[in-house]
Design a protein around this motif. Structure first.
Motif, PDB file in Angstrom:
ATOM      1  N   VAL A  51       0.732  -1.360   0.052  1.00  0.00           N
ATOM      2  CA  VAL A  51      -0.039  -0.312  -0.221  1.00  0.00           C
ATOM      3  C   VAL A  51       1.016   1.323  -0.047  1.00  0.00           C
ATOM      4  O   VAL A  51       0.371   2.270  -0.483  1.00  0.00           O
ATOM      5  N   CYS A 176      -4.321   4.521  -4.952  1.00  0.00           N
ATOM      6  CA  CYS A 176      -4.455   3.135  -4.262  1.00  0.00           C
ATOM      7  C   CYS A 176      -3.947   1.936  -5.032  1.00  0.00           C
ATOM      8  O   CYS A 176      -4.694   1.650  -6.163  1.00  0.00           O
ATOM      9  N   GLN A 213     -12.659  -4.217   1.801  1.00  0.00           N
ATOM     10  CA  GLN A 213     -11.883  -3.043   1.658  1.00  0.00           C
ATOM     11  C   GLN A 213     -12.864  -1.876   1.685  1.00  0.00           C
ATOM     12  O   GLN A 213     -12.700  -0.726   2.230  1.00  0.00           O
ATOM     13  N   GLN A 279     -10.103  10.705   3.801  1.00  0.00           N
ATOM     14  CA  GLN A 279      -8.815  10.887   2.983  1.00  0.00           C
ATOM     15  C   GLN A 279      -8.185  12.489   2.787  1.00  0.00           C
ATOM     16  O   GLN A 279      -7.115  12.551   2.841  1.00  0.00           O
ATOM     17  N   ARG A 291     -12.436  10.110  -5.083  1.00  0.00           N
ATOM     18  CA  ARG A 291     -13.342   9.829  -3.976  1.00  0.00           C
ATOM     19  C   ARG A 291     -14.548  10.714  -4.636  1.00  0.00           C
ATOM     20  O   ARG A 291     -14.489  11.735  -4.899  1.00  0.00           O
ATOM     21  N   ASP A 317      -9.124   7.917   7.963  1.00  0.00           N
ATOM     22  CA  ASP A 317      -7.798   7.884   7.441  1.00  0.00           C
ATOM     23  C   ASP A 317      -7.640   9.161   6.738  1.00  0.00           C
ATOM     24  O   ASP A 317      -8.744   9.350   6.008  1.00  0.00           O
ATOM     25  N   PHE A 318      -6.524   9.599   6.820  1.00  0.00           N
ATOM     26  CA  PHE A 318      -6.174  10.651   5.801  1.00  0.00           C
ATOM     27  C   PHE A 318      -4.836  10.525   5.128  1.00  0.00           C
ATOM     28  O   PHE A 318      -3.814   9.615   5.614  1.00  0.00           O
ATOM     29  N   PHE A 348      -1.525   9.313   6.925  1.00  0.00           N
ATOM     30  CA  PHE A 348      -0.593   8.672   6.119  1.00  0.00           C
ATOM     31  C   PHE A 348      -0.085   9.598   4.987  1.00  0.00           C
ATOM     32  O   PHE A 348      -0.782  10.629   4.727  1.00  0.00           O
ATOM     33  N   LYS A 349       1.310   9.767   4.970  1.00  0.00           N
ATOM     34  CA  LYS A 349       1.924  10.609   3.965  1.00  0.00           C
ATOM     35  C   LYS A 349       1.885   9.921   2.529  1.00  0.00           C
ATOM     36  O   LYS A 349       2.055   8.671   2.551  1.00  0.00           O
ATOM     37  N   TYR A 350       1.422  10.517   1.659  1.00  0.00           N
ATOM     38  CA  TYR A 350       1.227  10.175   0.213  1.00  0.00           C
ATOM     39  C   TYR A 350       2.309   9.313  -0.372  1.00  0.00           C
ATOM     40  O   TYR A 350       3.554   9.878  -0.190  1.00  0.00           O
ATOM     41  N   SER A 351       2.317   8.096  -0.909  1.00  0.00           N
ATOM     42  CA  SER A 351       3.347   7.393  -1.446  1.00  0.00           C
ATOM     43  C   SER A 351       2.984   6.845  -2.705  1.00  0.00           C
ATOM     44  O   SER A 351       2.035   6.114  -3.052  1.00  0.00           O
ATOM     45  N   ARG A 353       2.387   4.799  -5.791  1.00  0.00           N
ATOM     46  CA  ARG A 353       2.275   3.400  -6.221  1.00  0.00           C
ATOM     47  C   ARG A 353       2.371   3.251  -7.673  1.00  0.00           C
ATOM     48  O   ARG A 353       1.447   3.684  -8.388  1.00  0.00           O
TER      49      ARG A 353
HETATM   50  N1  SAH Z   1      -9.949   0.060   1.648  1.00  0.00           N
HETATM   51  C1  SAH Z   1      -9.663   0.628   2.851  1.00  0.00           C
HETATM   52  C2  SAH Z   1      -8.114   0.844   3.479  1.00  0.00           C
HETATM   53  C3  SAH Z   1      -7.090   0.782   2.384  1.00  0.00           C
HETATM   54  S1  SAH Z   1      -5.404   0.798   2.573  1.00  0.00           S
HETATM   55  C4  SAH Z   1     -10.113   2.449   2.646  1.00  0.00           C
HETATM   56  O1  SAH Z   1     -10.492   2.553   1.640  1.00  0.00           O
HETATM   57  O2  SAH Z   1     -10.344   2.873   3.691  1.00  0.00           O
HETATM   58  C5  SAH Z   1      -5.362   2.013   4.184  1.00  0.00           C
HETATM   59  C6  SAH Z   1      -5.388   3.470   3.978  1.00  0.00           C
HETATM   60  O3  SAH Z   1      -4.044   3.444   3.690  1.00  0.00           O
HETATM   61  C7  SAH Z   1      -6.241   4.198   3.146  1.00  0.00           C
HETATM   62  O4  SAH Z   1      -7.384   4.338   3.703  1.00  0.00           O
HETATM   63  C8  SAH Z   1      -5.402   5.299   2.828  1.00  0.00           C
HETATM   64  O5  SAH Z   1      -5.451   6.435   3.601  1.00  0.00           O
HETATM   65  C9  SAH Z   1      -4.046   4.780   3.055  1.00  0.00           C
HETATM   66  N2  SAH Z   1      -3.283   4.852   1.624  1.00  0.00           N
HETATM   67  C10 SAH Z   1      -3.770   3.830   0.414  1.00  0.00           C
HETATM   68  N3  SAH Z   1      -2.793   4.156  -0.494  1.00  0.00           N
HETATM   69  C11 SAH Z   1      -1.896   5.121  -0.094  1.00  0.00           C
HETATM   70  C12 SAH Z   1      -0.844   5.648  -0.788  1.00  0.00           C
HETATM   71  N4  SAH Z   1      -0.510   5.501  -2.110  1.00  0.00           N
HETATM   72  N5  SAH Z   1      -0.177   6.592   0.013  1.00  0.00           N
HETATM   73  C13 SAH Z   1      -0.483   6.739   1.136  1.00  0.00           C
HETATM   74  N6  SAH Z   1      -1.366   6.329   1.784  1.00  0.00           N
HETATM   75  C14 SAH Z   1      -2.066   5.648   1.323  1.00  0.00           C
END
Ligand code: SAH
Ligand code: SF4
Ligand code: F3S
Length: 462
Positions: A51, A176, A213, A279, A291, A317-318, A348-351, A353
């Motif tokens: 993730v 994601c 999820q 988020q 979203r 979550d954010f 979470f810090k944006y990463s 993917r």
């Molecule tokens: N399905 C769940 C959880 C997904 S992963 C949902 O939608 O809430 C858990 C959390 O990781 C997410 O809610 C999001 O805040 C974070 N996340 C997902 N991808 C990310 C990314 N590329 N960088 C940083 N945080 C991420």
């Protein structure tokens, strides 16, 4: 056989931990012995998460460590399972330490893969070729059979179990990776889920957490009706022995929302706990994240939840530092957090993917130190809120479900004595710490809250 000693390590989310539990019991049934340390093992399996880059880096550094161990123990079989296995496939197999790469949809084959690798000392790859294609019936049947056969109490946390309501995800939030490693959304048959919950209850399980999820998207058509998560919760609440039901994670959506909240309000078994990530609080960023709501709409949804279930505890979550997130965008997130009044939230810090839309189309513009500062600031804002909300528990008598002895003895308990510090959760998912006998693990207890901190309530047994 001497070489059937397996050590398994899990690096991912709840879904991933559930897979680990299934793999553990499947290997046990196949005659393997599960061992606590790498030292004792002939086989090391790592269940992985993709993730964020950080999650993958941790796995890679662990693999580096295993490579060293293999120098003195060349027969050691190392397998990577889970989301990272699906994402990287062949590339992971090239790693010197790795002998098995097995995606989340291939875990029913794990005992065979391990047996083969031990026997022939060759590399084994098993992942889904075209992950976004609906699984052929045989593929999902195999997973379903596996889940039903091995989805029994895993005893990691006594008295509690996780049950999958659905696999995969179709939401495609642009940042994601999950839809690309877990595949399309598939809701499990309600009868299979309820059967599993009954067997868990027979095994002494008191709390079941349904997993998906976007678990509130659960939908299953039978000849009689279309089942929603609300129907599933209502049916699960009928199971004797099950006392608490929780479900994670929710995608902010109106579909079935009222029904789910009404089941929560009406059934004492459905816990007043809602994990519903926003988020971001900026409409511009939410749009770029795909979203499908605005900040105001989201806040109105929380108001509605509180109207229906007044004592509901909400968590979120954010992601901070999403591409092009300005200071103004971030302030909107701060504003939303202040208004949402969460029990707790993860930041979470944006990463970026690889392969996701955000990574393909948007540049990772926010500097690491800005992401870090925003992360810290948002957590501080939430901490103040959590602190205030937790204070409202002072002096209250509440029922908690005990997980077991606290792993962090430094927690500042209100009372001491001969009993160890126990960790428990309330129905609203607050953490409660108190001194009590170990035998309470897996049991409900009545406690009085004597002291609070932002994330932990301290108590004594009553
Ligand atoms: N399905 C769940 C959880 C997904 S992963 C949902 O939608 O809430 C858990 C959390 O990781 C997410 O809610 C999001 O805040 C974070 N996340 C997902 N991808 C990310 C990314 N590329 N960088 C940083 N945080 C991420
Ligand atoms: Fe990822 Fe969005 Fe699906 Fe959650 S809902 S798993 S954040 S794509
Ligand atoms: Fe979970 Fe990470 Fe996979 S969050 S679903 S283990 S990518």
């Amino acid at each position: 056989m001497d070489n059937k000693k397996v050590h398994i390590k899990s690096f991912g989310c709840q879904m991933n931990k559930l897979d680990t539990a299934l793999v553990r019991s499947a290997l046990d049934a196949a005659g393997f012995v599960l061992v606590e340390s790498v030292k004792e093992a002939n086989v090391v399996l790592i269940n992985t998460c993709s993730v964020r880059d950080h999650a993958e880096q941790r796995v890679l550094s662990h693999l580096g460590h295993l490579k060293h161990i293999k120098e003195s123990k060349p027969d050691l079989v190392v397998g990577v399972i889970g989301c990272m296995a699906q994402r990287l496939g062949e590339k992971l197999l090239e790693h010197e330490a790795v002998s098995i790469v097995c995606g989340p949809a291939q875990i029913p084959q794990i005992a065979d893969l391990v047996t083969e690798a031990l026997r022939h000392n060759k590399k084994e790859l098993s992942v889904t070729e075209q992950i976004r294609k609906p699984a052929p019936q045989t593929g999902s049947d195999a997973l379903e059979e596996f889940e039903s056969a091995y989805g029994l109490a895993d005893k990691q946390v006594p008295g509690q179990a996780f049950v999958r309501a659905m696999r995969g995800c179709n939401k495609f939030c642009t940042y994601c990776i999950v839809p690309y490693v877990r595949g399309p959304e598939v809701s499990r048959q309600p009868e299979a889920i309820i059967d599993q919950i009954k067997r868990l209850a027979d095994d002494g399980i008191k709390q079941v957490t349904l997993l998906g999820q976007a678990v509130n998207s659960y939908q299953y058509k039978t000849a009689e009706k279309t089942w929603s998560l609300a129907d599933l919760l209502a049916a699960a609440a009928e199971v004797e022995g099950i006392k608490w039901l929780k479900f994670i994670t929710n995608y902010p959506s109106e579909k079935y929302f009222d029904e789910i909240l009404h089941v929560m309000a009406d059934s004492p078994k459905v816990c007043p706990h809602l994990h519903i990530p926003a988020q971001s609080g900026s409409d511009k960023i939410l749009r770029a994240m795909n979203r499908r709501y605005t900040a105001d709409w989201y806040l109105a949804l929380l108001d509605k939840a509180r109207d229906i279930v007044p004592d509901i505890a909400i968590a979120g979550d954010f992601i901070v530092g999403f591409p092009d997130e300005t200071q103004d965008d971030f302030e909107r997130t701060v504003d939303l957090v202040k208004k949402a009044q969460y029990r707790n939230c993860f930041v979470f810090k944006y990463s970026p993917r690889p392969g996701t839309t955000a990574d393909k189309r948007l540049e990772d513009t926010v500097a690491p130190e800005v992401k870090q500062a925003r992360n810290v600031e948002l957590l501080a804002v939430q901490e103040e809120i959590s602190d205030r909300l937790s204070r409202s528990f002072l002096g209250k008598d509440i029922t908690v479900l005990v997980e077991g002895p606290s792993k962090k003895p430094h927690l500042n308990a209100a009372a001491s004595g001969n009993n160890p510090q126990l960790v428990a959760r309330t129905a609203g998912h607050w953490i409660v710490v108190f001194n009590g006998p170990k035998s309470l693990a897996g049991q409900f207890a009545k406690v009085k809250i004597t002291k609070t901190s932002p994330l932990t309530l301290f108590a004594r047994l009553t």
